[in-house]
Write a protein that holds these residues in place. Structure first.
Motif, PDB file in Angstrom:
ATOM      1  N   LEU A   1       0.884  -0.828  -0.081  1.00 39.50           N
ATOM      2  CA  LEU A   1      -0.216   0.102  -0.231  1.00 39.50           C
ATOM      3  C   LEU A   1       0.684   0.992  -0.042  1.00 39.50           C
ATOM      4  CD1 LEU A   1      -2.860  -0.299   2.475  1.00 39.50           C
ATOM      5  CD2 LEU A   1      -3.087  -0.583   0.226  1.00 39.50           C
ATOM      6  N   VAL A   2       1.755   1.192   1.136  1.00 40.11           N
ATOM      7  CA  VAL A   2       2.327   2.164   0.986  1.00 40.11           C
ATOM      8  C   VAL A   2       3.310   2.583  -1.130  1.00 40.11           C
ATOM      9  CG1 VAL A   2       4.732   3.334   1.252  1.00 40.11           C
ATOM     10  CG2 VAL A   2       3.257   2.054   3.291  1.00 40.11           C
ATOM     11  N   ARG A   3       4.041   1.692  -1.340  1.00 40.61           N
ATOM     12  CA  ARG A   3       4.367   1.948  -2.343  1.00 40.61           C
ATOM     13  C   ARG A   3       3.508   2.309  -3.512  1.00 40.61           C
ATOM     14  NH1 ARG A   3       6.631  -2.980  -0.437  1.00 40.61           N
ATOM     15  NH2 ARG A   3       5.493  -4.387  -2.170  1.00 40.61           N
ATOM     16  N   ARG A   4       2.454   1.575  -3.531  1.00 34.40           N
ATOM     17  CA  ARG A   4       1.215   2.347  -4.302  1.00 34.40           C
ATOM     18  C   ARG A   4       1.220   3.698  -4.331  1.00 34.40           C
ATOM     19  NH1 ARG A   4       1.581   1.029  -8.921  1.00 34.40           N
ATOM     20  NH2 ARG A   4      -0.553   1.624  -9.357  1.00 34.40           N
ATOM     21  N   GLY A   5       0.848   3.515  -3.253  1.00 41.79           N
ATOM     22  CA  GLY A   5       0.547   5.545  -2.861  1.00 41.79           C
ATOM     23  C   GLY A   5       1.468   6.601  -3.065  1.00 41.79           C
ATOM     24  N   GLU A   6       2.759   5.562  -2.662  1.00 42.63           N
ATOM     25  CA  GLU A   6       4.016   6.654  -3.452  1.00 42.63           C
ATOM     26  C   GLU A   6       3.766   6.710  -5.208  1.00 42.63           C
ATOM     27  OE1 GLU A   6       7.277   4.614  -2.185  1.00 42.63           O
ATOM     28  OE2 GLU A   6       7.173   5.816  -0.090  1.00 42.63           O
ATOM     29  N   ALA A   7       3.506   5.925  -6.024  1.00 41.91           N
ATOM     30  CA  ALA A   7       3.462   5.895  -6.924  1.00 41.91           C
ATOM     31  C   ALA A   7       1.877   7.019  -7.273  1.00 41.91           C
ATOM     32  CB  ALA A   7       3.486   4.442  -7.628  1.00 41.91           C
ATOM     33  N   LEU A   8       0.959   6.399  -7.018  1.00 42.77           N
ATOM     34  CA  LEU A   8       0.187   7.359  -7.366  1.00 42.77           C
ATOM     35  C   LEU A   8      -0.200   9.057  -6.277  1.00 42.77           C
ATOM     36  CD1 LEU A   8      -2.184   4.259  -6.814  1.00 42.77           C
ATOM     37  CD2 LEU A   8      -1.837   4.992  -8.950  1.00 42.77           C
ATOM     38  N   GLY A   9       0.378   9.181  -5.678  1.00 38.98           N
ATOM     39  CA  GLY A   9       0.213  10.403  -5.022  1.00 38.98           C
ATOM     40  C   GLY A   9      -0.558  10.278  -3.584  1.00 38.98           C
ATOM     41  N   VAL A  10      -0.510   9.300  -3.023  1.00 40.47           N
ATOM     42  CA  VAL A  10      -1.791   8.985  -2.525  1.00 40.47           C
ATOM     43  C   VAL A  10      -0.531   9.209  -0.931  1.00 40.47           C
ATOM     44  CG1 VAL A  10      -3.905   7.430  -0.883  1.00 40.47           C
ATOM     45  CG2 VAL A  10      -3.250   7.992  -3.534  1.00 40.47           C
ATOM     46  N   PRO A  11      -1.069   9.609   0.402  1.00 44.78           N
ATOM     47  CA  PRO A  11      -0.184   9.917   1.569  1.00 44.78           C
ATOM     48  C   PRO A  11      -1.059   8.301   2.278  1.00 44.78           C
ATOM     49  CG  PRO A  11      -1.817  11.784   1.904  1.00 44.78           C
ATOM     50  CD  PRO A  11      -1.649  11.050  -0.134  1.00 44.78           C
ATOM     51  N   THR A  12      -0.307   7.265   2.672  1.00 47.39           N
ATOM     52  CA  THR A  12       0.278   6.168   3.423  1.00 47.39           C
ATOM     53  C   THR A  12       0.362   6.877   4.578  1.00 47.39           C
ATOM     54  OG1 THR A  12       1.472   4.975   2.315  1.00 47.39           O
ATOM     55  CG2 THR A  12      -0.700   5.466   1.626  1.00 47.39           C
ATOM     56  N   PRO A  13       0.477   7.641   5.963  1.00 47.07           N
ATOM     57  CA  PRO A  13       1.370   7.580   6.834  1.00 47.07           C
ATOM     58  C   PRO A  13       1.209   6.704   7.682  1.00 47.07           C
ATOM     59  CG  PRO A  13      -0.204   9.449   6.870  1.00 47.07           C
ATOM     60  CD  PRO A  13      -0.336   8.747   5.767  1.00 47.07           C
ATOM     61  N   ALA A  14      -0.079   5.804   8.316  1.00 44.00           N
ATOM     62  CA  ALA A  14      -0.511   5.158   9.145  1.00 44.00           C
ATOM     63  C   ALA A  14       0.313   3.507   8.754  1.00 44.00           C
ATOM     64  CB  ALA A  14      -1.637   4.533   9.704  1.00 44.00           C
ATOM     65  N   ASN A  15      -0.258   3.295   7.432  1.00 43.89           N
ATOM     66  CA  ASN A  15       0.612   1.809   6.830  1.00 43.89           C
ATOM     67  C   ASN A  15       2.522   2.259   6.999  1.00 43.89           C
ATOM     68  OD1 ASN A  15      -1.715  -0.084   5.077  1.00 43.89           O
ATOM     69  ND2 ASN A  15      -2.799   2.337   5.034  1.00 43.89           N
ATOM     70  N   ARG A  16       2.808   3.553   6.493  1.00 40.01           N
ATOM     71  CA  ARG A  16       4.218   3.555   6.834  1.00 40.01           C
ATOM     72  C   ARG A  16       4.075   3.231   7.619  1.00 40.01           C
ATOM     73  NH1 ARG A  16       7.311   5.607   2.927  1.00 40.01           N
ATOM     74  NH2 ARG A  16       5.423   7.074   2.200  1.00 40.01           N
TER      75      ARG A  16
END
Length: 297
Positions: free
Chosen positions: A268-283
């Motif tokens: 989720l973190v990697r896909r979020g980075e690629a798509l510009g979606v923040p994922t702080p809790a998952n990170r």
């Protein structure tokens, strides 16, 4: 059917054992500890409805899959490419491989290595290896599989063996639904070594679960995924229907084994980075589990 189980841990032993009980020629390919026990006394299957030793073949090498009509592919996500390459010389052109793994991209990674038909499967089951060659079933046991050449024959065999099986065109959405549930519970269960029912009693835990799911749904939407079902409701139900269950990530961490966290919250973190979606809790959870993996035992 001739069926091989590649990576015969709890999931592979459970479904492989059911197929063997139904009369299919099944070989389990797994670790020496389990293989030796199964050769001596059969696979002990402990379920709510029966407890018996099921006679079947068990081997440690991928060559045992030679001549199989169907391969239940159950290795850890990190081992997907290596295990597929090990199998490749022994597969017929029409052997169907069923990816019964956590994560959402294993079937795609297998297709980069293999020419055979590959079907992603969503597995809903609670099982565990409680001793050498001894699998215990705690609950559920359904499969949702992706359309592929040979899918009808595989589904028919599974259904006849007592495994509710559905062929669905939106397996991607079902895989993502399961991914988001795993991202909600697995890391928290692992870091605290607590089962789901006790976990959710902790202060602030429901809010953290909500943050994790919200981030995951945002990534899925940006990735064009039509997530199956009501994930928030599914997350709430897990704590009620599986209160005593520890996550697979928790069990791996307790045994000092590498977890699949890179293919869960890490994905989720990697896909979020690629798509510009923040994922702080998952990170944060991904980073903490990776640190725990590296801690001395």
């Amino acid at each position: 059917m001739r069926i091989a189980v590649m990576g015969a841990g709890a999931v592979g032993c459970y479904f492989g054992g059911l197929l063997a009980r139904a009369g299919h020629d099944v070989v389990l390919i797994g670790r020496p500890l389990h293989v030796e026990a199964i050769r001596r006394q059969g696979l002990r299957m402990e379920t709510a409805t029966f407890d018996q030793a099921v006679p079947l073949r068990a081997e440690t090498e991928a060559s045992a899959a030679r001549g199989s009509d169907l391969v239940l592919f159950c290795v850890k996500s990190a081992d997907t490419v290596e295990a597929a390459e090990q199998l490749r010389p022994y597969l017929a052109a029409d052997t169907l491989l069923l990816s019964m793994q956590n994560g959402v991209d294993n079937a795609e990674r297998m297709r980069e290595v293999l020419r055979q038909p590959v079907s992603a499967a969503v597995v809903y089951v609670a099982t565990g290896m409680v001793g050498p060659g001894h699998v215990k079933h705690y609950g559920r046991g359904e499969l949702v599989i992706e359309p592929a050449t040979g899918d009808a024959q595989a589904a028919q065999a599974l259904i006849a063996a007592g495994v509710p099986t559905e062929i669905s065109a939106n397996v991607r959405g079902a895989l993502w639904s399961k991914l988001l549930i795993n991202c909600a519970y697995n890391a928290l269960s692992a870091l605290t070594q607590q089962p789901y029912g006790r976990l959710v009693e902790g202060e602030g835990v429901w809010a953290v679960l909500e943050d994790l799911v919200t981030e995951g749904l945002a990534v899925a939407q940006a990735d064009g995924v039509q997530v199956e079902g009501d994930v928030r409701e599914a997350v709430r139900k897990i704590a009620v229907t599986m209160p005593g269950q520890l996550s697979s990530t928790a069990r791996d961490l307790a045994r000092g084994k590498r977890t699949e966290i890179d293919h869960l919250n890490g994905h989720l973190v990697r896909r979020g980075e690629a798509l510009g979606v923040p994922t702080p809790a998952n990170r944060v959870l991904h980073a903490l589990v990776r640190l725990m993996e590296q801690a001395p035992h």
